[in-house]
Motif scaffolding. Structure first.
Motif, PDB file in Angstrom:
ATOM      1  N   GLU A  86       3.457   8.844  -0.220  1.00 20.36           N
ATOM      2  CA  GLU A  86       2.624  10.056  -0.014  1.00 20.36           C
ATOM      3  C   GLU A  86       3.063  11.480  -0.354  1.00 20.36           C
ATOM      4  N   THR A  87       4.605  11.605  -0.224  1.00 19.40           N
ATOM      5  CA  THR A  87       4.975  12.892  -0.733  1.00 19.40           C
ATOM      6  C   THR A  87       6.454  12.900  -1.270  1.00 19.40           C
ATOM      7  N   ASP A  90       8.821  11.438   1.361  1.00 20.60           N
ATOM      8  CA  ASP A  90       8.931   9.934   1.239  1.00 20.60           C
ATOM      9  C   ASP A  90       9.689   9.456   0.272  1.00 20.60           C
ATOM     10  N   LEU A 107       1.465  10.500  -4.448  1.00 21.89           N
ATOM     11  CA  LEU A 107       0.145  10.890  -4.401  1.00 21.89           C
ATOM     12  C   LEU A 107      -0.126  12.448  -4.019  1.00 21.89           C
ATOM     13  N   GLY A 109      -0.810  13.412  -1.131  1.00 22.27           N
ATOM     14  CA  GLY A 109      -1.291  13.065   0.268  1.00 22.27           C
ATOM     15  C   GLY A 109      -1.935  11.968   0.312  1.00 22.27           C
ATOM     16  N   VAL A 110      -2.960  11.720   1.144  1.00 20.55           N
ATOM     17  CA  VAL A 110      -3.897  10.536   1.207  1.00 20.55           C
ATOM     18  C   VAL A 110      -5.067  11.061   1.530  1.00 20.55           C
ATOM     19  N   SER A 112      -8.732  11.703   3.190  1.00 14.70           N
ATOM     20  CA  SER A 112      -8.730  12.224   4.459  1.00 14.70           C
ATOM     21  C   SER A 112     -10.216  12.799   4.451  1.00 14.70           C
ATOM     22  N   LEU A 122      -5.946  13.648  -5.195  1.00 13.54           N
ATOM     23  CA  LEU A 122      -4.567  12.774  -4.895  1.00 13.54           C
ATOM     24  C   LEU A 122      -4.129  12.664  -6.433  1.00 13.54           C
ATOM     25  N   LEU A 143       2.395   3.771   1.641  1.00 14.65           N
ATOM     26  CA  LEU A 143       1.852   4.917   2.579  1.00 14.65           C
ATOM     27  C   LEU A 143       1.913   4.611   3.886  1.00 14.65           C
ATOM     28  N   SER A 144       1.693   5.783   4.740  1.00 15.28           N
ATOM     29  CA  SER A 144       2.005   5.785   5.926  1.00 15.28           C
ATOM     30  C   SER A 144       1.122   4.742   6.661  1.00 15.28           C
ATOM     31  N   GLY A 149      -3.813   6.730   5.678  1.00 13.65           N
ATOM     32  CA  GLY A 149      -2.941   5.905   4.740  1.00 13.65           C
ATOM     33  C   GLY A 149      -3.486   4.577   4.725  1.00 13.65           C
ATOM     34  N   THR A 152      -6.432   4.701   2.236  1.00 12.08           N
ATOM     35  CA  THR A 152      -5.971   4.988   0.990  1.00 12.08           C
ATOM     36  C   THR A 152      -5.229   3.731   0.092  1.00 12.08           C
TER      37      THR A 152
END
Lengths: 200, 200
Positions: A86-87, A90, A107, A109-110, A112, A122, A143-144, A149, A152
């Motif tokens: 994601e970031t 991470d 990415l 982000g995810v 949302s 993204l 991803l989270s 997440g 995504t």
């Protein structure tokens, strides 16, 4: 507080950083003031250096002082495996663990719907570009495990279906050092579903 | 971690600041990297500004961008009352509480035979200079209640005896919000000794 405007503005900038508040900002400034020409100036220079050199890697979206970044241009790393995160935070967490030797896709982000963040927001285009060029054999989705997440990751799985790449996702279960008591129902359910036979 | 040398050195400088470690330094850098030209550069400039302007006040030992400092040169403050503190951090804590309207003397430490810190290492000369000039009516000793702090307060009391100044010390007792259970014997003893009659 009667204090010089220079120190005041330094305190106010520092106290707005994540994890710092007015009290910890004061502690930091006091430590720096013990050696203004040494510690304080070297920190100022390090910040300036970093600000003037950082760029976003056009291959993976990582932040580095070179483009492609050190990871994307490292011949000892397996560029055919891409871990989607994601970031940059991470990415750093994974790098710090020292166990991953492939490349990344950040990415930024995810998906949302609530935050109005769609697929076009993204940084996924360069991933598909790498895949289309046949440079990728495996994609790891890291991803989270949040609603956004997971959404995504599903979206990426769908988008990756037409390509001959292996797609995997991180294992889910009880985190190290955790007690069952403190875990949410979702994690307990995932841990049960992912249970392993241990007596052969 | 494969990361640019510029970010690496920034991380290493930040992680050595008090209250920060490798993890929180990463969080701070990630927040700054979101806006390198904005937040990151303004922090660099604020640090440089502070480093180039700070000086030690020749009257009280405070750190400020002017000498005498803003407190010593403030005509609305009672310059005839001097509160003796150990560090600039202690001065800031008192200033932050907003209830003291006099001036200060920052000793820069306490007497510590173990650390080899003697009377000549403390910034006390300008205090006696002010007293000899007849500018001081009251001295408040606000040093830490540690073995070395108490020793230093005794030493100052002795040195102040020849002069016609009132000398006081901060009240000792149970701190606000504290339970008796968590207190050490010394504090409980001090609180008993300092008990006040409340029913007239």
């Amino acid at each position: 507080m009667r204090i010089s405007p220079e120190i005041e503005s330094l305190l106010s900038l520092l106290s707005r950083l994540p994890g710092l508040g007015p009290r910890s900002a004061r502690r930091v400034v006091l430590a720096l003031l013990k050696n203004p020409q040494g510690k304080m100036l070297s920190l100022a220079q390090a910040l300036e250096q970093a600000a003037s050199t950082v760029k976003t890697c056009s291959v993976c979206g990582n932040v580095d002082s070179s483009d492609p970044c050190l990871i994307c241009s490292d011949p000892t790393r397996d560029q055919s495996v891409v871990c989607v995160v994601e970031t940059v935070g991470d990415l750093w967490a994974l790098e710090n663990s020292g166990l991953y030797r492939g490349s990344y896709q950040v990415l930024g982000g995810v998906l949302s719907p609530l935050a109005g963040q769609g697929p076009e927001d993204l940084n996924s285009r360069s991933l598909f570009h790498r895949i289309e060029e046949g440079r990728v054999k495996e994609v790891i989705l890291a991803l989270s495990v949040t609603v956004d997440g997971v959404t995504t990751m599903h979206w990426l799985q769908e988008k990756l279906k037409p390509f001959a790449v292996a797609v995997s996702q991180l294992g889910q279960g009880v985190p190290m050092g955790s007690t069952l008591e403190g875990l949410d129902d979702g994690t307990i359910a995932a841990a049960f579903a992912a249970r392993k036979v241990v007596n052969g």
